[in-house]
Design an enzyme around this catalytic site. Structure first.
Site, PDB file in Angstrom:
ATOM      1  N   LYS A  78       7.472 -16.095  34.561  1.00  0.00           N
ATOM      2  CA  LYS A  78       7.662 -15.677  33.169  1.00  0.00           C
ATOM      3  C   LYS A  78       8.955 -14.872  33.055  1.00  0.00           C
ATOM      4  O   LYS A  78       9.256 -14.036  33.919  1.00  0.00           O
ATOM      5  CB  LYS A  78       6.459 -14.841  32.740  1.00  0.00           C
ATOM      6  CG  LYS A  78       6.441 -14.414  31.273  1.00  0.00           C
ATOM      7  CD  LYS A  78       5.135 -13.674  30.975  1.00  0.00           C
ATOM      8  CE  LYS A  78       5.050 -13.214  29.531  1.00  0.00           C
ATOM      9  NZ  LYS A  78       3.782 -12.516  29.256  1.00  0.00           N
ATOM     10  N   SER A 152       1.173 -14.075  25.608  1.00  0.00           N
ATOM     11  CA  SER A 152       2.612 -14.264  25.530  1.00  0.00           C
ATOM     12  C   SER A 152       3.155 -15.149  26.640  1.00  0.00           C
ATOM     13  O   SER A 152       4.300 -15.598  26.579  1.00  0.00           O
ATOM     14  CB  SER A 152       3.321 -12.906  25.588  1.00  0.00           C
ATOM     15  OG  SER A 152       3.048 -12.230  26.812  1.00  0.00           O
ATOM     16  N   SER A 176      -2.526 -11.723  27.710  1.00  0.00           N
ATOM     17  CA  SER A 176      -1.516 -12.763  27.824  1.00  0.00           C
ATOM     18  C   SER A 176      -1.643 -13.624  29.069  1.00  0.00           C
ATOM     19  O   SER A 176      -1.068 -14.707  29.134  1.00  0.00           O
ATOM     20  CB  SER A 176      -0.116 -12.133  27.798  1.00  0.00           C
ATOM     21  OG  SER A 176       0.093 -11.447  26.585  1.00  0.00           O
TER      22      SER A 176
END
Length: 605
Positions: A78, A152, A176
């Site tokens: 990420k 997210s 997330s």
């Protein structure tokens, strides 16, 4: 050997074992696959020269595929987690910076042999649970591109679900690392806060942030978690967290009361949650969700939003560079002061006491991961309200210091996935895996887009240096001799089932009564319910030494193909003893309640 659509750890190892694939060949094939997938998944791809250098360094350091635990395994990161030589953007071009060192967790995985293919998209500055708040696009659900992927950690989840990496790192402050797993039919591992170092992570709420793992199965996610965890002196929130076991079976499984179940119109998910409860086994216990819900509300409707503001102000990014929804959330932090922070801290401690009252009744919680998914169009039309709905059952975890594992739990009639999450006390990360794996397997919903795939066997790690032992009869939890195991420091790992070629007999003249498990190759029976226990080595040796004939310890094959040391009986007892194989296990035979649901585990003893 062709490249399969999904590439879990086992699939990658099989490719290398075939001799037809090498790391450079696999990376080249996956690069082509990335070219053909959703362009919103990756923000930055690892350049070919960096990949070549990484592969050359791997092969020079460890020439053989089995020489490192993650040798040649592709993964993604990420883009709020640092990778040396690649920009970290947090989905904000104005933040773009080039780190000179890997985040600690990334460095551990590379050291284990993994190859990093790129940085994935996210809700900007990890603020959101939906995956639409990025100038680099909105990754979509792999099942329907009209629907959100969840956030997210949107890009990381889709990269795994789309078969372009074996696992991916995400983050989780409010959910997330779990919501995107549920919306893409994969597994999300959210460790106990502090178990993973956050050195090299751009903070959202520094005191609560966790780096997480997305994987196709509990087995894969658990293996990566073990390699990534560990205390880091450089991270002030890192902690040495001792493993916590779960009590003896049957587990008390906390579930939502009917009045606390909210699915915002997706009634199929209500049914799927009920199905998951039924499949979990154990003893379902209703909890009062109110204190957990109030803890969850503190995260976004309290001064913890000011912690996001503190993190953002450290970036030096101008406010007008933010996505409008992200800006509205972060700048809300200015409405809180130090007095508010103290008052909310006091309230959190009060709520922890109320939550503890509920925990006193249960051993784990089984919750919907998220009430439902939404279309991208609907999310953009109501970005704050619908995002809040997504976090209804996730926002409280890190404020309470819990471990969590999110697993697939079925599909709606419209073809959208649903997931459930197990919550356990801090440190129960390993202990949760067996039940999580059982829930995934029993859901019969496949892996990602492969609706018929079977998850690989789960290899459970003994607690610290403990050894595994399969018990068959009087030493089962709740049975007459179980206190012997407990007194020796034993801990229940989980229920399991033998392969079909085992028979069970009632041993004559034993006090208390005991069964004998006999291996008979070629026999095709129902498989016998057993329990896997974990013992310290010294206690294990003393325990085995005291076992009376005709019983002994040998290797038992489990239904999933794994092997574990456990109680076996000499085959001659079958000549004159009463056979009780048809009962499927000792617990059912003695009438002490229904035999527990069995987990599919491959335990090593």
């Amino acid at each position: 050997m062709t490249l399969p659509p999904l590439i879990g750890l086992g699939a990658v190892r099989d490719l290398y074992a075939s001799g037809a694939w090498t790391p450079d060949g696999l990376v080249a094939a996956l690069s082509q696959r990335i070219d053909a997938t959703d362009p919103a998944v990756f923000i930055t791809r690892t350049p070919p020269a960096m990949l070549d250098a990484a592969i050359a360094a791997l092969v020079a350091r460890a020439p053989e595929p089995n020489s490192l635990p993650l040798w040649g395994v592709p993964f993604a990161v990420k883009d709020n987690i640092d990778v040396a030589g690649l920009p970290t953007t947090c989905a904000c071009p104005d933040y773009d910076r080039l780190p000179d060192a890997d985040a600690t967790v990334v460095a551990k995985l590379v050291e284990a042999g993994a190859i990093m293919l790129g940085k994935t998209n996210l809700d900007q500055f990890a603020t959101g649970l939906n995956g639409t708040r990025s100038p680099y696009g909105a990754p979509r659900s792999v099942f329907n591109d009209a629907y959100i992927s969840g956030g997210s950690s949107s890009g990381s989840a889709v990269a795994v679900a789309a078969g372009v990496v074996s696992f991916a790192l995400g983050t989780d402050t409010a959910g997330s690392g779990r919501v995107p797993a549920a919306l893409n039919n994969i597994v999300g591992i959210k460790p106990t806060p502090g178990l993973f170092s956050t050195t090299g992570l751009v903070p959202a709420c520094r005191s609560l942030d966790c780096i997480t793992v997305f994987a196709l199965s509990v087995a894969d996610g658990g293996e990566v978690r073990r390699l990534a965890e560990g205390f880091d002196e450089a991270d002030i929130y890192s902690r040495a967290i001792p493993p916590v076991s779960l009590p003896a079976w049957p587990l008390r499984i906390g579930i939502l009361r009917p009045e606390d179940r909210e699915f915002f119109g997706e009634e199929d998910n209500a049914r799927l949650y009920e199905d998951a409860i039924a499949r979990a086994g154990g003893e379902p216990v209703f909890i009062d969700y109110a204190p957990f819900r109030e803890v969850a509300a503190l995260l976004y409707n309290g001064p913890w939003v000011a912690e996001r503001l503190a993190a953002f102000e450290d970036t030096g990014v101008p406010e007008d560079a933010l996505d409008p929804s992200v800006r509205a959330i972060i700048l809300e932090g200015r409405s809180y002061n130090a007095v508010d922070a103290f008052r909310s801290a006091y309230r959190l401690e009060e709520l922890k006491r109320r939550c503890a009252e509920q925990w006193a009744k249960v051993d784990v919680l089984l919750l919907p991961t998220t009430p439902r998914g939404y279309t991208v169009e609907a999310m953009l039309a109501a970005p704050i309200r619908l995002n809040s709905n997504l976090g209804l059952y996730t926002n409280f975890f890190n404020l309470l210091g819990l471990a969590g594992v999110a697993v697939p739990a079925g599909f709606t009639t419209g073809g959208l996935p649903f997931g459930v999450t197990l919550a356990g006390p801090g440190g129960s990360d390993e202990a949760l895996l067996a039940l999580a794996d059982h829930l995934h397997r029993s859901a019969d919903c496949g892996i990602s887009t492969d609706r018929v795939a079977v998850p690989p066997p789960l290899s459970l790690r003994p607690m610290t240096d403990h050894l595994h032992l399969a018990v068959v009869g009087a030493h089962l939890s709740g049975m007459a001799l179980n206190p012997e195991l407990v007194a020796l420091g034993g801990a229940l790992v989980g229920p399991a089932c033998t392969a079909s070629d085992y028979r069970l007999f009632l041993l004559p003249d034993t006090v208390p009564a005991k069964p004998g498990l006999v291996h008979e190759p070629g026999y095709d029976g129902p498989g016998m319910a057993v329990e896997i226990w974990s013992l310290p080595p010294a206690a294990y040796g003393a325990f085995v030494e005291a076992i009376p004939a005709p019983l002994g310890i040998g290797k038992i094959r489990l239904a999933d193909g794994g092997m574990v040391s456990g109680f076996l009986c000499e085959s001659w007892v079958g000549a004159g003893a009463q056979e009780i194989t048809a009962f499927g296990g000792w617990r059912a035979f003695v009438g002490a309640g229904e035999p527990p649901a069995t987990y599919s585990v491959a335990a090593s003893g």
